[in-house]
Design a protein around this motif. Structure first.
Motif, PDB file in Angstrom:
ATOM      1  N   ARG A 249      10.600   3.283   2.089  1.00 31.89           N
ATOM      2  CA  ARG A 249      10.399   4.212   0.972  1.00 31.89           C
ATOM      3  C   ARG A 249      11.108   3.664  -0.254  1.00 31.89           C
ATOM      4  NH1 ARG A 249       9.087   9.560   1.560  1.00 31.89           N
ATOM      5  NH2 ARG A 249      10.316  10.033  -0.256  1.00 31.89           N
TER       6      ARG A 249
ATOM      7  N   THR B 226       2.873  -6.082   3.227  1.00 30.40           N
ATOM      8  CA  THR B 226       2.265  -6.937   4.242  1.00 30.40           C
ATOM      9  C   THR B 226       2.077  -8.346   3.701  1.00 30.40           C
ATOM     10  OG1 THR B 226       1.043  -5.012   5.038  1.00 30.40           O
ATOM     11  CG2 THR B 226       0.313  -7.145   5.827  1.00 30.40           C
TER      12      THR B 226
ATOM     13  N   HIS C 139      14.662   1.096   4.090  1.00 26.45           N
ATOM     14  CA  HIS C 139      13.936   0.295   5.070  1.00 26.45           C
ATOM     15  C   HIS C 139      13.715   1.120   6.336  1.00 26.45           C
ATOM     16  CE1 HIS C 139      13.815  -2.489   8.509  1.00 26.45           C
ATOM     17  NE2 HIS C 139      12.981  -3.130   7.729  1.00 26.45           N
ATOM     18  N   ARG C 140      12.497   1.050   6.908  1.00 29.72           N
ATOM     19  CA  ARG C 140      12.198   1.761   8.148  1.00 29.72           C
ATOM     20  C   ARG C 140      11.878   0.798   9.300  1.00 29.72           C
ATOM     21  NH1 ARG C 140      13.170   6.338   6.246  1.00 29.72           N
ATOM     22  NH2 ARG C 140      11.803   7.658   5.027  1.00 29.72           N
TER      23      ARG C 140
ATOM     24  N   THR D  23      10.507  -3.474  10.308  1.00 27.95           N
ATOM     25  CA  THR D  23      10.041  -4.822   9.982  1.00 27.95           C
ATOM     26  C   THR D  23       9.377  -5.398  11.218  1.00 27.95           C
ATOM     27  OG1 THR D  23      11.802  -5.213   8.379  1.00 27.95           O
ATOM     28  CG2 THR D  23      10.708  -7.162   9.276  1.00 27.95           C
TER      29      THR D  23
ATOM     30  N   THR E 146       0.850  -1.191   0.000  1.00 26.70           N
ATOM     31  CA  THR E 146       0.000   0.000   0.000  1.00 26.70           C
ATOM     32  C   THR E 146       0.884   1.239   0.000  1.00 26.70           C
ATOM     33  OG1 THR E 146      -0.170  -0.095   2.411  1.00 26.70           O
ATOM     34  CG2 THR E 146      -1.963  -1.083   1.155  1.00 26.70           C
ATOM     35  N   THR E 147       0.467   2.252  -0.751  1.00 31.36           N
ATOM     36  CA  THR E 147       1.203   3.510  -0.870  1.00 31.36           C
ATOM     37  C   THR E 147       0.278   4.548  -1.489  1.00 31.36           C
ATOM     38  OG1 THR E 147       3.257   4.528  -1.649  1.00 31.36           O
ATOM     39  CG2 THR E 147       2.185   2.957  -3.130  1.00 31.36           C
TER      40      THR E 147
ATOM     41  N   GLN F  27       7.986  -1.680   6.364  1.00 32.82           N
ATOM     42  CA  GLN F  27       7.715  -0.307   5.974  1.00 32.82           C
ATOM     43  C   GLN F  27       9.007   0.351   5.507  1.00 32.82           C
ATOM     44  OE1 GLN F  27       5.990   1.476   9.452  1.00 32.82           O
ATOM     45  NE2 GLN F  27       3.967   0.602   9.055  1.00 32.82           N
TER      46      GLN F  27
ATOM     47  N   THR G  18       5.304  -7.574   8.201  1.00 32.30           N
ATOM     48  CA  THR G  18       4.994  -6.220   7.727  1.00 32.30           C
ATOM     49  C   THR G  18       6.319  -5.471   7.622  1.00 32.30           C
ATOM     50  OG1 THR G  18       2.822  -6.175   8.761  1.00 32.30           O
ATOM     51  CG2 THR G  18       3.786  -4.058   8.207  1.00 32.30           C
TER      52      THR G  18
ATOM     53  N   GLU H 167       6.384   6.623   0.844  1.00 28.35           N
ATOM     54  CA  GLU H 167       6.249   5.634   1.913  1.00 28.35           C
ATOM     55  C   GLU H 167       5.422   4.443   1.433  1.00 28.35           C
ATOM     56  OE1 GLU H 167       7.592   5.695   5.032  1.00 28.35           O
ATOM     57  OE2 GLU H 167       8.605   7.563   4.510  1.00 28.35           O
ATOM     58  N   VAL H 168       5.888   3.227   1.752  1.00 27.38           N
ATOM     59  CA  VAL H 168       5.175   2.005   1.380  1.00 27.38           C
ATOM     60  C   VAL H 168       5.088   1.084   2.588  1.00 27.38           C
ATOM     61  CG1 VAL H 168       5.896   2.069  -1.037  1.00 27.38           C
ATOM     62  CG2 VAL H 168       7.244   0.785   0.591  1.00 27.38           C
ATOM     63  N   THR H 169       4.065   0.237   2.567  1.00 26.64           N
ATOM     64  CA  THR H 169       3.935  -0.835   3.547  1.00 26.64           C
ATOM     65  C   THR H 169       3.713  -2.123   2.778  1.00 26.64           C
ATOM     66  OG1 THR H 169       2.956   0.668   5.169  1.00 26.64           O
ATOM     67  CG2 THR H 169       2.626  -1.689   5.533  1.00 26.64           C
TER      68      THR H 169
END
Length: 179
Positions: free
Chosen positions: A150, A141, A166-167, A169, A119-120, A148, A146, A137-139
Motif C-alpha cells: 500500500r 510486477t 510492504h505486504r 514479495t 496496478t491499483t 504487493q 511481484t 493496494e498496489v501490485t
C-alpha cells in the motif's frame, strides 16, 4: 355504540396526528454539477519551460466550469522523465483540476515503464513534486518479481519507486536456491 364512537375518535386522532405532526419528506438531493462542455475525445499536454511533462488523451470529457475540473473517461497518459524515459498510465476514469493541474485517476489504473507494471484502483499526480501517488493496494510486477503493498509513490523525474507498506514479495525463476 360507545365502542364504535371510541373507534371513530381514535381513528380521527391518529389521522390528525399523521396529517399535522408528521415530518415533511426530505428534500431531493442537489443535482450533480452540470457540465458546461461535453467532448468526444480530448487531448491535453502540460509543457513547462518548453519541456513537455505529460500528454493525455481521453475518449470523452466533461468540463465542469463551476468546479474548474474536467472529468475524463477511458484515458491514456504519458509522463516524460529524465533521459527521454516515458511512464505510461491508463485508467477508466480521471479528473483534471484546472487551477492546480493535479490529476486523479481511478478505475483499473495501470502504470508501466518498460518491464515494470503497477496496478491499483487510485492514482493522484502531484504536479509540483512530479510524483504519482497510489495510496491504496498496489501490485508491482516485473518478469521475475511481484511486490504487493500500500501507499506507493513514483517519482516521475528520476524513476524512483517508494512503497511505504510492504505486504508480499514473490520472486520467480530462482534456480538452485536455498533458504
Amino acid at each position: 355504540m360507545f365502542l364504535l364512537g371510541l373507534a371513530v375518535m381514535t381513528g380521527l386522532g391518529w389521522g390528525g396526528y399523521a396529517l399535522f405532526l408528521r415530518r415533511p419528506p426530505a428534500p431531493p438531493p442537489p443535482p450533480a454539477a452540470a457540465p458546461t462542455h461535453v467532448m468526444e475525445g480530448l487531448s491535453l499536454n502540460e509543457i513547462q519551460d518548453g519541456v513537455t511533462r505529460w500528454n493525455l488523451e481521453a475518449k470523452s470529457a466533461r468540463y465542469l466550469q463551476d468546479r474548474r475540473e474536467i472529468e475524463l473517461a477511458d484515458l491514456r497518459l504519458e509522463f516524460f522523465g529524465e533521459g527521454g524515459r516515458v511512464i505510461r498510465v491508463s485508467s477508466r476514469e480521471g479528473r483534471v483540476e484546472m487551477q492546480t493541474r493535479a490529476l486523479t485517476l481511478s478505475g483499473e489504473v495501470t502504470v508501466s515503464d518498460g518491464e515494470v507494471t503497477v496496478t491499483t484502483d487510485l492514482v493522484r499526480y502531484l504536479p509540483l513534486e512530479r510524483q504519482l501517488v497510489a495510496p491504496q493496494e498496489v501490485t508491482v510486477t516485473t518478469p521475475r518479481l511481484t511486490v504487493q503493498g500500500r501507499d506507493l509513490s513514483i517519482f516521475v523525474a528520476n524513476r524512483r519507486l517508494v512503497l511505504k507498506e510492504h505486504r508480499l514479495t514473490e520472486i520467480r525463476g530462482l534456480e538452485g536456491w536455498r533458504l
